[in-house]
Design a protein around this motif. Structure first.
Motif, mmCIF file in Angstrom:
data_model
loop_
_atom_site.group_PDB
_atom_site.id
_atom_site.type_symbol
_atom_site.label_atom_id
_atom_site.label_comp_id
_atom_site.label_asym_id
_atom_site.label_seq_id
_atom_site.Cartn_x
_atom_site.Cartn_y
_atom_site.Cartn_z
ATOM 1 N N UNK A 82 0.800 -1.219 0.000
ATOM 2 C CA UNK A 82 0.000 0.000 0.000
ATOM 3 C C UNK A 82 0.833 1.268 0.000
ATOM 4 N N UNK A 83 1.927 1.250 0.716
ATOM 5 C CA UNK A 83 2.767 2.447 0.743
ATOM 6 C C UNK A 83 3.561 2.523 -0.564
ATOM 7 N N UNK A 84 3.655 3.744 -1.142
ATOM 8 C CA UNK A 84 4.399 3.865 -2.412
ATOM 9 C C UNK A 84 5.841 3.340 -2.298
ATOM 10 N N UNK A 85 6.456 3.473 -1.126
ATOM 11 C CA UNK A 85 7.834 2.998 -0.996
ATOM 12 C C UNK A 85 7.895 1.466 -0.972
ATOM 13 N N UNK A 86 6.833 0.849 -0.489
ATOM 14 C CA UNK A 86 6.782 -0.621 -0.539
ATOM 15 C C UNK A 86 6.677 -1.092 -1.986
ATOM 16 N N UNK A 87 5.810 -0.417 -2.723
ATOM 17 C CA UNK A 87 5.590 -0.807 -4.112
ATOM 18 C C UNK A 87 6.858 -0.560 -4.934
ATOM 19 N N UNK A 145 15.252 0.448 -0.591
ATOM 20 C CA UNK A 145 15.014 -0.176 0.704
ATOM 21 C C UNK A 145 15.057 0.883 1.810
ATOM 22 N N UNK A 146 16.045 1.760 1.737
ATOM 23 C CA UNK A 146 16.160 2.806 2.761
ATOM 24 C C UNK A 146 14.914 3.674 2.829
ATOM 25 N N UNK A 147 14.383 4.028 1.653
ATOM 26 C CA UNK A 147 13.162 4.849 1.626
ATOM 27 C C UNK A 147 11.998 4.096 2.269
ATOM 28 N N UNK A 148 11.927 2.841 1.940
ATOM 29 C CA UNK A 148 10.887 1.999 2.514
ATOM 30 C C UNK A 148 11.036 1.949 4.036
ATOM 31 N N UNK A 149 12.264 1.759 4.479
ATOM 32 C CA UNK A 149 12.498 1.582 5.913
ATOM 33 C C UNK A 149 12.246 2.881 6.693
ATOM 34 N N UNK A 150 12.469 3.995 6.027
ATOM 35 C CA UNK A 150 12.184 5.290 6.660
ATOM 36 C C UNK A 150 10.681 5.496 6.812
#
Ligand code: ARG
Length: 606
Positions: free
Chosen positions: A518-523, A559-564
């Motif tokens: 759902x989160x754009x960083x996940x996608x 990955x970093x963006x996702x983790x943030x």
């Protein structure tokens, strides 16, 4: 869906259908299918499907409408509209969008992305990538230093790039022959043997355990003797003739010299953990005469001023005269090119190679283009045999100068590798101190080894291989940026997050995991994971290891963006926590595979 679909498009030869199509290939087939249905009278249904050039276009775009419309004198926007209406991509994409002047844009469905991730998760070793159905026999000619001469930074580059290419091709299921074409034959041996007999006669004794020490120094001394003494020159010449004739003493001296060099080369290969089969120039000796005869008989080579020449390529030399490929000098001697002709003959005939790759510096491009053309003409290489020179640029010191020690000497490879390990150890000890951590000596040495050698490899591979590359310990060992230490730490960190989550991914468990994107960083992270296979296919074709490094770097950044943005261990709900942990695991597995393909082992924790 896929089996009936494959039957339906069986008659469309444009995109080969195979068991493991990348997302792009899958989609390309659908575009082709639509084009075929819309324009059955066409002869070319090229889907022209590429990754989207801009993020707002989605993930992929087809440019097929543009060329088709032009050819059929239609409105490109209308053709694009027809394609978008006709195409069946419901299982993969959202409804395709048309953009002027005639693009069709595709955005992957989250569900599709999630299902692909599941496949990758269930297969931690290969990440869902099956070996190629059409397996090739690929011979990779790399490293290839010269006996009794320096193994220099150029050979190091060849060794590192060659090993990476072999690893990728092996992973994709090809049959790879790693050949070390060492320079172990030629006139320089006359001088070396004559000198050896003079200064170390006991070396010829079979039971001798004598060692030569520094072979390069030995070479220099022999060369000096050769240049200064005409009597010595004469005896050197006699040794060449005797060696060629198979004289026992000479062969023994020659083997001794080769053995000495081999030991030194092996130390470097061990440090780098690179495997090679030695098959040097001498191996082809017995065929050189036959090759020249075949070349002359077939008319491919002709005599010119006493030399046997092949006129290929139309390269003009200094006097504007066409420079032929010389396979036998006017004094009857064979050369580098003769050996390479014999090698192609052997590699195609005996090794049954479908593809032969030569990893050397760009300076040898002309040599290889001439040899390849000659080999095709005489038929040593079949029309379908792929002969490829894989050139690379120079290694320079910082500022673009010639790579030398401070004293102006050439850098010894062993020293160079050891220095990287030493600096990596220093950095690591400082870090341990700052963090007040205690680690065993054995562990510290291991970390230093992996980071030091990994840094050298990574720094070399991440550059576009055709450009010159500036060697810098501080840059390659930096924890910031596109470097081996950065990647190794990223892997260990992500693996660590995953481990803390205690997620059960044992057999059968991974299939039940639902990816929530759902989160754009996940996608965005997920889509990058999906691109692994496409990236490897690109590498298989273009042989440019920097795409692998670029891919890893981009992946770690996403990955970093996702983790943030997305809490993992403290996620809002259990399904989200599970999905995110699985994303961590997939990222770690992907980085591990990529590092492995670069020839860099991972460290579980640093
Ligand atoms: N020994 C050569 C050199 O040091 C490289 C050999 C490359 N391979 C070949 N088949 N010519 O430059």
């Amino acid at each position: 869906h896929s089996s009936s679909f494959q039957k339906r498009i069986a008659h469309i030869p444009l995109v080969a259908v195979h068991n493991n199509m990348t997302t792009r290939e899958l989609l390309a087939n659908r575009v082709t299918e639509a084009l075929y249905n819309l324009f059955p009278d066409e002869t070319n249904w090229d889907p022209q499907l590429t990754a989207a050039t801009r993020p707002e276009f989605g993930d992929f775009q087809s440019n097929a409408a543009l060329s088709l419309a032009k050819k059929r004198k239609m409105n490109p926007l209308q053709v694009a509209e027809q394609i978008a209406q006709n195409i069946q991509t419901n299982d993969i994409c959202e409804q395709p969008q048309v953009a002027p002047p005639g693009f069709v844009n595709f955005t992957l469905k989250k569900q599709f992305v999630a299902s692909q991730l599941q496949k990758m998760l269930a297969d931690p070793q290969r990440l869902g990538i099956s070996p190629r159905e059409r397996k090739q026999r690929v011979l990779v000619d790399f490293s290839s230093p010269n006996i009794a001469k320096e193994m220099h930074v150029g050979h190091l580059r060849s060794t590192i790039i060659g090993d990476c290419i072999c690893r990728v091709l092996e992973f994709l299921g090809h049959d790879v022959l790693r050949i070390n074409h060492v320079g172990d034959w030629g006139t320089q041996f006359g001088m070396l043997i004559a000198y050896l007999k003079e200064v170390k006669p006991d070396a010829l004794d079979n039971s001798s355990t004598t060692s030569l020490g520094d072979l390069v120094e030995f070479y220099k001394a022999a060369k000096k003797r050769f240049d200064e003494d005409s009597v010595f020159q004469e005896s050197a010449r006699k040794q060449v003739v005797a060696l060629q004739a198979g004289d026992e003493d000479c062969i023994r001296a020659w083997s001794f010299l080769c053995e000495q060099s081999r030991k030194e080369f092996q130390q470097i290969y061990d440090m780098l953990d690179v495997k090679l089969i030695e098959r040097g120039e001498s191996f082809y000796n017995e065929w050189l005469g036959i090759v020249c005869k075949e070349l002359e008989d077939s008319g491919v080579a002709v005599r010119d001023e006493g030399a046997l020449c092949i006129f290929v390529g139309g390269h003009t030399g200094r006097q504007g005269k066409i420079q032929p490929l010389i396979v036998r000098k006017s004094d009857g001697g064979f050369n580098y090119a003769t050996t390479d002709m014999a090698a192609i003959r052997y590699r195609v005939k005996e090794d049954k190679a479908d593809r032969i790759l030569y990893i050397t510096d760009a300076g040898q491009s002309l040599h290889f283009s001439q040899v390849f053309e000659a080999a095709k003409r005489i038929g040593y290489a079949k029309p379908e045999t792929k002969l490829e020179h894989v050139p690379f640029g120079l290694v320079q010191s910082e500022g673009g100068k010639k790579f030398k020690t401070r004293e102006g000497e050439t850098v010894k490879l062993k020293d160079l590798l050891q220095e990287a390990v030493r600096r990596a150890e220093e950095d690591f000890r400082n870090r341990l101190q700052a963090e007040e951590r205690e680690e065993s000596e054995e562990y510290i040495k291991r970390v230093a080894q992996v980071i030091g050698i990994g840094a050298i490899k990574y720094a070399d591979l991440k550059n576009n291989r055709t450009s010159n590359y500036q060697f810098s310990y501080s840059k390659m060992l930096s924890l910031q940026g596109n470097t081996a230490p950065y990647m190794l730490y990223a892997f260990a960190r992500i693996q660590g997050i995953y481990r803390k989550g205690d997620l059960d991914l044992t057999d059968g468990q991974s299939e039940s995991i639902q990816f929530i994107l759902d989160d754009p960083t996940e996608l965005s992270l997920a889509k990058m994971l999906l691109q692994l296979e496409e990236m490897l296919f690109l590498l298989e074709r273009d042989l440019k290891p920097n795409v692998l490094c670029d891919y890893m770097f981009e992946l770690s950044q996403r990955f970093n963006q996702f983790y943030e943005n997305c809490p993992v261990l403290k996620a809002e709900s259990l399904p989200r926590r599970t999905s995110r942990l699985a994303l961590c695991k997939l990222t770690a597995n992907t980085l591990q595979l990529c590092l492995h393909l670069l020839g860099i082992p991972i460290l579980e924790r640093i």
